[in-house]
Design a protein around this motif. Structure first.
Motif, PDB file in Angstrom:
ATOM      1  N   ASP A  22     -54.194  42.990  56.178  1.00 13.77           N
ATOM      2  CA  ASP A  22     -53.888  41.585  56.438  1.00 13.77           C
ATOM      3  C   ASP A  22     -52.493  41.499  57.040  1.00 13.77           C
ATOM      4  N   LEU A  23     -52.406  41.075  58.290  1.00  9.40           N
ATOM      5  CA  LEU A  23     -51.143  41.030  59.013  1.00  9.40           C
ATOM      6  C   LEU A  23     -50.323  39.781  58.668  1.00  9.40           C
ATOM      7  N   ARG A  24     -50.951  38.778  58.077  1.00  6.14           N
ATOM      8  CA  ARG A  24     -50.289  37.483  57.894  1.00  6.14           C
ATOM      9  C   ARG A  24     -49.009  37.540  57.045  1.00  6.14           C
ATOM     10  N   PRO A  25     -48.966  38.281  55.924  1.00  3.61           N
ATOM     11  CA  PRO A  25     -47.694  38.332  55.184  1.00  3.61           C
ATOM     12  C   PRO A  25     -46.539  38.869  56.015  1.00  3.61           C
ATOM     13  N   LEU A  26     -46.820  39.867  56.832  1.00  2.00           N
ATOM     14  CA  LEU A  26     -45.784  40.436  57.684  1.00  2.00           C
ATOM     15  C   LEU A  26     -45.315  39.423  58.727  1.00  2.00           C
ATOM     16  N   LEU A  27     -46.255  38.664  59.299  1.00  2.00           N
ATOM     17  CA  LEU A  27     -45.901  37.662  60.302  1.00  2.00           C
ATOM     18  C   LEU A  27     -45.029  36.572  59.681  1.00  2.00           C
ATOM     19  N   LEU A  28     -45.406  36.085  58.524  1.00  2.00           N
ATOM     20  CA  LEU A  28     -44.637  35.026  57.867  1.00  2.00           C
ATOM     21  C   LEU A  28     -43.235  35.508  57.494  1.00  2.00           C
ATOM     22  N   ALA A  29     -43.142  36.738  56.998  1.00  2.00           N
ATOM     23  CA  ALA A  29     -41.841  37.274  56.606  1.00  2.00           C
ATOM     24  C   ALA A  29     -40.929  37.425  57.820  1.00  2.00           C
ATOM     25  N   ASN A  30     -41.456  37.927  58.918  1.00  5.60           N
ATOM     26  CA  ASN A  30     -40.646  38.087  60.126  1.00  5.60           C
ATOM     27  C   ASN A  30     -40.204  36.746  60.683  1.00  5.60           C
ATOM     28  N   MET A  31     -41.094  35.766  60.704  1.00  2.26           N
ATOM     29  CA  MET A  31     -40.730  34.441  61.203  1.00  2.26           C
ATOM     30  C   MET A  31     -39.622  33.834  60.354  1.00  2.26           C
ATOM     31  N   ALA A  32     -39.736  33.947  59.038  1.00  2.00           N
ATOM     32  CA  ALA A  32     -38.740  33.369  58.141  1.00  2.00           C
ATOM     33  C   ALA A  32     -37.373  34.012  58.332  1.00  2.00           C
ATOM     34  N   CYS A  33     -37.332  35.328  58.419  1.00  2.00           N
ATOM     35  CA  CYS A  33     -36.052  36.025  58.564  1.00  2.00           C
ATOM     36  C   CYS A  33     -35.426  35.772  59.927  1.00  2.00           C
ATOM     37  N   THR A  34     -36.247  35.675  60.975  1.00  2.00           N
ATOM     38  CA  THR A  34     -35.717  35.370  62.301  1.00  2.00           C
ATOM     39  C   THR A  34     -35.137  33.963  62.344  1.00  2.00           C
ATOM     40  N   MET A  35     -35.800  33.014  61.697  1.00  2.00           N
ATOM     41  CA  MET A  35     -35.257  31.653  61.615  1.00  2.00           C
ATOM     42  C   MET A  35     -33.873  31.658  60.981  1.00  2.00           C
ATOM     43  N   ALA A  36     -33.721  32.392  59.891  1.00  2.00           N
ATOM     44  CA  ALA A  36     -32.430  32.444  59.209  1.00  2.00           C
ATOM     45  C   ALA A  36     -31.359  33.073  60.097  1.00  2.00           C
ATOM     46  N   MET A  37     -31.700  34.156  60.785  1.00  4.69           N
ATOM     47  CA  MET A  37     -30.739  34.822  61.657  1.00  4.69           C
ATOM     48  C   MET A  37     -30.304  33.906  62.800  1.00  4.69           C
ATOM     49  N   MET A  38     -31.259  33.245  63.453  1.00  4.99           N
ATOM     50  CA  MET A  38     -30.949  32.430  64.625  1.00  4.99           C
ATOM     51  C   MET A  38     -30.228  31.142  64.238  1.00  4.99           C
ATOM     52  N   ALA A  39     -30.479  30.642  63.041  1.00  2.00           N
ATOM     53  CA  ALA A  39     -29.765  29.450  62.584  1.00  2.00           C
ATOM     54  C   ALA A  39     -28.266  29.730  62.509  1.00  2.00           C
ATOM     55  N   PHE A  40     -27.901  30.895  61.981  1.00  2.00           N
ATOM     56  CA  PHE A  40     -26.486  31.250  61.901  1.00  2.00           C
ATOM     57  C   PHE A  40     -25.880  31.336  63.301  1.00  2.00           C
ATOM     58  N   VAL A  41     -26.591  31.951  64.238  1.00  2.00           N
ATOM     59  CA  VAL A  41     -26.072  32.105  65.599  1.00  2.00           C
ATOM     60  C   VAL A  41     -25.789  30.739  66.221  1.00  2.00           C
ATOM     61  N   SER A  42     -26.677  29.777  65.968  1.00  2.00           N
ATOM     62  CA  SER A  42     -26.491  28.453  66.559  1.00  2.00           C
ATOM     63  C   SER A  42     -25.346  27.677  65.912  1.00  2.00           C
TER      64      SER A  42
END
Length: 407
Positions: A22-42
Motif C-alpha cells: 500500500d503506497l498511500r501511507p508513504l505518499l501522505l507522509a511525504n506530502m506532510a513533510c514537504t509541506m512543513a519544509m516549504m512553509a519554513f522556506v516561505s
C-alpha cells in the motif's frame, strides 16, 4: 516495534512483485513533510527581517538542510539496508518532528525576545541542520521501499505518485503558511509542526513491516559505479536547474520585467505555484503512460529545456508563468524517471545504498544551484535559464551505451 519483526525485516529482500503493498501511507507522509519544509522556506524572509538578519544569512539557513541531506543520504541508505525501510522512515519522521518543534520554539522565543543577530543566526542554522539530518532519511527510505515492492516496469509510475505527493506539499505548504501568517509568524510554524507528527503516526500505524527475502547481505554502492552514472548525473542536473530557477525568479522579475519589489514577490510566488501545479499534472500523466525511464528523461528534459529557453524571452508576468509551467511539466517526467532508472540498474541487495546515492546527488544540486544561479545571474540575468536549458538538452541527447539501460 518488536525485535522479532525488525530481525525479519533486516534478514529477509523484497519480492519485487509484492501485490499487497500500500503506497498511500508513504505518499501522505511525504506530502506532510514537504509541506512543513516549504512553509519554513516561505517564511524565512519575514522572520529574518524581524530578527535583523542579512539576506545571505537567511539563504544560508535554507541551504544548510540541503548540505546535510547531501552528506547523510548515503548513510541513511545503508542504514535502511541494515535496519529495514520502515524503521528508517520512522526514525526520519520522528526525528524530523522533534527537530521541527525545537526550531518552532526557538523562532517563537526569538521573535518575542529579539536576541542578537548572531545568536538568532546560529540557532536557525542548528535547527535547520538538525531538520536536514532526519529529513534526508525520508526520500531515501521511500525510494528504497518502492524498489523493494514494485516490479521494475511499474517503478516509474510509483515514483511519479511519490513525486506528485511532494508537489502537492510544495504548493500547499507556502499557501497555508501565507494564510496563517496574517495572525503571526509563529502560528504557521506551530501548525506545520503537527504535520511531521501525523506523518510518523501514519507510517507507524499503516505501513506494514516489510519482509525482505535477501539472498545475500546488503552491499555498498560506489558513487562512481558505472551502472549509476546516468541516473546520478540526471538527478544532480534536475535539482541544479530547479534550484537555479527558484533562486533567480524574483530577481528576474525585478530586473528584466521592471517590477516593483512587491509585484516581483507576487510574480515569483505565482511562478513557483505554477511549478507545483505543473509537477502534479505531469506526474499524474506519467502514472497513466508508464513509459520506460530513458524515454521519460529524454522527452521531459527536452520539454523542460524549451521552457527554460522561453523564459529568457519573457517580457510579461504571464509569459514567465507559462514558461515556468512548461519547464516544471518537463521536470515532472524527469524526477520519477531517474529514481526508477537507478533502482532498475542494481540488485535487490543494493537498493538502499543506491537510494542514498540518488539522494546525495539531489542534495548536491540543491547546494550548488543557488550559489551558481546567483553568480551566473550577476553576469547576465537570462544566462541562468540558458545554462539550465543547455544542461537539459545534453541530458536529453545522452546516447545509450550501458548494457543495463533499455528503452
Amino acid at each position: 516495534m518488536n525485535s522479532t519483526q525488525d530481525t525479519a525485516e533486516r534478514q529477509q529482500p523484497a519480492n519485487a512483485a509484492a501485490t499487497n503493498f500500500d503506497l498511500r501511507p508513504l505518499l501522505l507522509a511525504n506530502m506532510a513533510c514537504t509541506m512543513a519544509m516549504m512553509a519554513f522556506v516561505s517564511l524565512i524572509g519575514p522572520i529574518a527581517r524581524v530578527l535583523g538578519l542579512a539576506t545571505w544569512q537567511a539563504g544560508a539557513a535554507v541551504t544548510v538542510s540541503g548540505v546535510v541531506w547531501m552528506l547523510l543520504a548515503r548513510q541513511w541508505g545503508r542504514a535502511s539496508d541494515r535496519l529495514g525501510r520502515r524503521r528508517v522512515l520512522l526514525l526520519g519522521t520522528g526525528g524530523f518532528t522533534l527537530a521541527y518543534w525545537a526550531l518552532c520554539v526557538f523562532i517563537d522565543t526569538s521573535l518575542h525576545l529579539l536576541p542578537t543577530a548572531l545568536l538568532a543566526f546560529v540557532g536557525l542554522m542548528l535547527g535547520r541542520g538538525l531538520i536536514g539530518v532526519f529529513y534526508a532519511a525520508i526520500p531515501v527510505g521511500g525510494y528504497a521501499l518502492i524498489a523493494d515492492n514494485i516490479e521494475p516496469h511499474h517503478r516509474a509510475r510509483a515514483m511519479a505518485s511519490l513525486g506528485a505527493a511532494n508537489a502537492v506539499g510544495l504548493v500547499l505548504g507556502p499557501a497555508v503558511a501565507a494564510l496563517l501568517a496574517r495572525q503571526s509568524l509563529s502560528l504557521p510554524l506551530y501548525v506545520m509542526a503537527v504535520l511531521p507528527l501525523l506523518a510518523f503516526l501514519v507510517l507507524f500505524l499503516r505501513l506494514k513491516h516489510q519482509v525482505l527475502h535477501l539472498k545475500q547481505p546488503p552491499r555498498p554502492v560506489r558513487l562512481g559505479d558505472p551502472r549509476l552514472r546516468r541516473p546520478l548525473v540526471v538527478a544532480f542536473v534536475a535539482m541544479l536547474c530547479v534550484s537555479i530557477a527558484q533562486i533567480t525568479v524574483g530577481f528576474y522579475a525585478l530586473d528584466k520585467l521592471g517590477m516593483t519589489p512587491a509585484n516581483a514577490a507576487r510574480t515569483a510566488g505565482i511562478a513557483l505555484t505554477m511549478v507545483g501545479v505543473a509537477l502534479i499534472c505531469s506526474q499524474l500523466v506519467v502514472r497513466k503512460l508508464e513509459w520506460p525511464p530513458l524515454r521519460m528523461i529524454r522527452i521531459g528534459a527536452t520539454v523542460a529545456a524549451v521552457g527554460f529557453a522561453g523564459s529568457t524571452l519573457a517580457d510579461t508576468d504571464w509569459a514567465l508563468w507559462a514558461c515556468f509551467f512548461v519547464s516544471a511539466a518537463g521536470m515532472g517526467w524527469i524526477f520519477p524517471a531517474f529514481a526508477a532508472l537507478a533502482a532498475n540498474a542494481v540488485d535487490a541487495a543494493e537498493q538502499g545504498a543506491t537510494a542514498g546515492s540518488v539522494g546525495a546527488a539531489q542534495g548536491l544540486g540543491v547546494v550548488i544551484g543557488p550559489l551558481a544561479g546567483t553568480l551566473i545571474y550577476a553576469v547576465e540575468p537570462r544566462l541562468p535559464y540558458l545554462v539550465a536549458a543547455v544542461l537539459l538538452l545534453v541530458i536529453a541527447c545522452w546516447p545509450v551505451q550501458l548494457p543495463r539501460e533499455h528503452e
